[in-house]
Design an enzyme around this catalytic site. Structure first.
Site, PDB file in Angstrom:
ATOM      1  CB  SER A   4      -4.706  -5.231  -0.182  1.00 51.63           C
ATOM      2  OG  SER A   4      -4.099  -6.190  -1.017  1.00 51.63           O
TER       3      SER A   4
ATOM      4  CE1 TYR B 111      -0.273  -5.136   3.667  1.00 51.82           C
ATOM      5  CE2 TYR B 111      -0.813  -6.757   1.987  1.00 51.82           C
ATOM      6  CZ  TYR B 111      -0.684  -5.441   2.387  1.00 51.82           C
ATOM      7  OH  TYR B 111      -0.992  -4.423   1.517  1.00 51.82           O
TER       8      TYR B 111
HETATM    9  N1  LIG Z   1       2.193  -1.945  -3.355  1.00 53.67           N
HETATM   10  C1  LIG Z   1       1.209  -2.816  -3.418  1.00 53.67           C
HETATM   11  O1  LIG Z   1       1.261  -3.801  -4.177  1.00 53.67           O
HETATM   12  C2  LIG Z   1      -0.018  -2.603  -2.557  1.00 53.67           C
HETATM   13  C3  LIG Z   1      -1.174  -3.319  -2.889  1.00 53.67           C
HETATM   14  C4  LIG Z   1      -2.308  -3.151  -2.117  1.00 53.67           C
HETATM   15  C5  LIG Z   1      -2.308  -2.290  -1.038  1.00 53.67           C
HETATM   16  N2  LIG Z   1      -1.161  -1.598  -0.729  1.00 53.67           N
HETATM   17  C6  LIG Z   1      -1.207  -0.710   0.442  1.00 53.67           C
HETATM   18  O2  LIG Z   1      -0.887   0.597   0.029  1.00 53.67           O
HETATM   19  C7  LIG Z   1      -0.327   1.320   1.126  1.00 53.67           C
HETATM   20  C8  LIG Z   1       0.928   2.034   0.637  1.00 53.67           C
HETATM   21  O3  LIG Z   1       1.902   1.075   0.281  1.00 53.67           O
HETATM   22  P1  LIG Z   1       2.972   1.365  -0.869  1.00 53.67           P
HETATM   23  O4  LIG Z   1       2.792   0.319  -1.895  1.00 53.67           O
HETATM   24  O5  LIG Z   1       2.931   2.773  -1.252  1.00 53.67           O
HETATM   25  O6  LIG Z   1       4.319   0.995  -0.074  1.00 53.67           O
HETATM   26  P2  LIG Z   1       5.661   1.838   0.163  1.00 53.67           P
HETATM   27  O7  LIG Z   1       6.157   2.409  -1.106  1.00 53.67           O
HETATM   28  O8  LIG Z   1       6.550   0.927   0.936  1.00 53.67           O
HETATM   29  O9  LIG Z   1       5.166   3.028   1.125  1.00 53.67           O
HETATM   30  C9  LIG Z   1       4.780   2.780   2.439  1.00 53.67           C
HETATM   31  C10 LIG Z   1       4.654   4.082   3.193  1.00 53.67           C
HETATM   32  O10 LIG Z   1       4.254   3.801   4.543  1.00 53.67           O
HETATM   33  C11 LIG Z   1       5.108   4.496   5.435  1.00 53.67           C
HETATM   34  N3  LIG Z   1       5.261   3.778   6.682  1.00 53.67           N
HETATM   35  C12 LIG Z   1       5.614   2.483   6.848  1.00 53.67           C
HETATM   36  N4  LIG Z   1       5.754   2.196   8.162  1.00 53.67           N
HETATM   37  C13 LIG Z   1       5.478   3.351   8.837  1.00 53.67           C
HETATM   38  C14 LIG Z   1       5.471   3.706  10.205  1.00 53.67           C
HETATM   39  N5  LIG Z   1       5.798   2.834  11.177  1.00 53.67           N
HETATM   40  N6  LIG Z   1       5.144   4.976  10.546  1.00 53.67           N
HETATM   41  C15 LIG Z   1       4.850   5.887   9.580  1.00 53.67           C
HETATM   42  N7  LIG Z   1       4.841   5.606   8.277  1.00 53.67           N
HETATM   43  C16 LIG Z   1       5.163   4.358   7.896  1.00 53.67           C
HETATM   44  C17 LIG Z   1       6.438   4.584   4.684  1.00 53.67           C
HETATM   45  O11 LIG Z   1       7.194   5.694   5.135  1.00 53.67           O
HETATM   46  P3  LIG Z   1       8.520   5.613   6.045  1.00 53.67           P
HETATM   47  O12 LIG Z   1       9.233   4.343   5.719  1.00 53.67           O
HETATM   48  O13 LIG Z   1       9.244   6.865   5.639  1.00 53.67           O
HETATM   49  O14 LIG Z   1       8.001   5.679   7.439  1.00 53.67           O
HETATM   50  C18 LIG Z   1       5.974   4.850   3.256  1.00 53.67           C
HETATM   51  O15 LIG Z   1       5.738   6.213   3.061  1.00 53.67           O
HETATM   52  C19 LIG Z   1      -0.064   0.302   2.227  1.00 53.67           C
HETATM   53  O16 LIG Z   1      -1.097   0.420   3.195  1.00 53.67           O
HETATM   54  C20 LIG Z   1      -0.173  -1.038   1.514  1.00 53.67           C
HETATM   55  O17 LIG Z   1      -0.638  -2.037   2.373  1.00 53.67           O
HETATM   56  C21 LIG Z   1      -0.030  -1.733  -1.468  1.00 53.67           C
END
Ligand SMILES: NC(=O)c1ccc[n+]([C@@H]2O[C@H](COP(=O)([O-])OP(=O)(O)OC[C@H]3O[C@@H](n4cnc5c(N)ncnc54)[C@H](OP(=O)(O)O)[C@@H]3O)[C@@H](O)[C@H]2O)c1
Length: 263
Positions: A145, A158
């Site tokens: 990130s 985080y």
């Molecule tokens: N959105 C942003 O602004 C952003 C920016 C930079 C980096 N990121 C990174 O991108 C990645 C994806 O995030 P996103 O934005 O797509 O968020 P999201 O829509 O909340 O998706 C997160 C995913 O992680 C899974 N997850 C969370 N806790 C888990 C656990 N204990 N076991 C298994 N699966 C788990 C969730 O599935 P379940 O809840 O079904 O388990 C969901 O599929 C993350 O690593 C985040 O740090 C996001």
């Protein structure tokens, strides 16, 4: 280099965090490129609905694994279930964030975050990339990130997990290159997903998960890091020009605007 991702990394891709946001977008992008998929997350019903849609739309095989990556038994269960499959591409997108002052937060929540964002990534990457190395081909995509480029007050743990992933990915990118395994760190700025809700933040503007997945798949094998989307690029390159201590202070301002803590 061939542009055909399936020839380079197929036939199977494993995507964690496939039930939502960026992981879900990767699943659709890879299915469109004819990868068979292993979809991992905790939300069984959501994963199964995605699997049904992907199978009917793209005529690929899809296997759903419900696992909690918040403990090592979850990672182990995933690895056991894919033991006999040729996983040529890992997309480790499962992760979550948090916001608010470190000392006021729940340390168990932070430890869970470290487990999902870092430990599970290491466990899955270690096992799957060993096999890729043996086959002399493979790809690993890890989600870091923009917040990982420096310390971030009000999102201390985080941001630290994402610094860990960025550093880890850069290092194994070099280590595994001679073995035919491509490693990519994806370092987005804000992306519009369910991430902000779980992190007690509000992200109104940002890249789409589809853009993140598409730009990452284009960069895989060509670079060690990709910063997807124009807003992420603008934020990254304007911030990286500044001294690190200044960036930390700026991040505090940005995070106090985004966090819902105390509002
Ligand atoms: N959105 C942003 O602004 C952003 C920016 C930079 C980096 N990121 C990174 O991108 C990645 C994806 O995030 P996103 O934005 O797509 O968020 P999201 O829509 O909340 O998706 C997160 C995913 O992680 C899974 N997850 C969370 N806790 C888990 C656990 N204990 N076991 C298994 N699966 C788990 C969730 O599935 P379940 O809840 O079904 O388990 C969901 O599929 C993350 O690593 C985040 O740090 C996001």
């Amino acid at each position: 280099m061939s542009d055909n991702l399936l020839n380079r990394y197929g036939p199977w891709a494993l995507v964690t965090g496939a039930s939502s946001g960026i992981g879900r977008a990767f699943a659709y992008e890879l299915a469109e490129r004819k990868f068979n998929l292993v979809l991992v997350a905790r939300s069984k019903d959501v994963l199964e609905a995605i699997a049904i849609e992907i199978k009917s739309k793209f005529a690929v095989e899809v296997c759903v694994i419900t696992a909690d990556l918040g403990n090592s038994a979850g990672s182990r269960a995933v690895l056991d279930q894919v033991e006999s499959m040729e996983i040529g591409l890992l997309v480790a997108s499962a992760g979550f964030g948090g916001s608010g002052p470190f000392v006021e937060g729940d340390v168990l929540h932070d430890l869970d975050m470290i487990q999902v964002n870092c430990t599970a990534c290491v466990e899955l990457t270690h096992s799957l990339s060993q096999k890729m190395k043996g086959r002399k081909r493979g790809g690993v995509i890890l989600l870091s990130s923009l917040l990982g480029w420096q310390g971030v007050p009000l999102s201390a743990i985080y941001a630290a997990t994402k610094s860990f992933i960025q550093s880890f990915a850069e290092a194994i990118h070099i280590e595994l290159k001679p073995d035919g395994v491509d490693v990519l760190a994806v370092a987005p700025g804000p992306v519009v997903t369910n991430f902000d809700r779980r992190a007690n933040m509000t992200i109104e503007k940002g890249a789409t998960p589809k853009i993140v997945a598409q730009q990452a798949l284009t960069a895989l094998g060509r670079r060690s890091t990709v910063v997807p989307g124009p807003l992420s690029k603008l934020l990254t390159y304007s911030l990286l020009a500044l001294p690190r201590a200044v960036r930390v202070r700026i991040m505090r301002q940005i995070m106090s605007g985004l966090s819902n803590h105390g509002k």
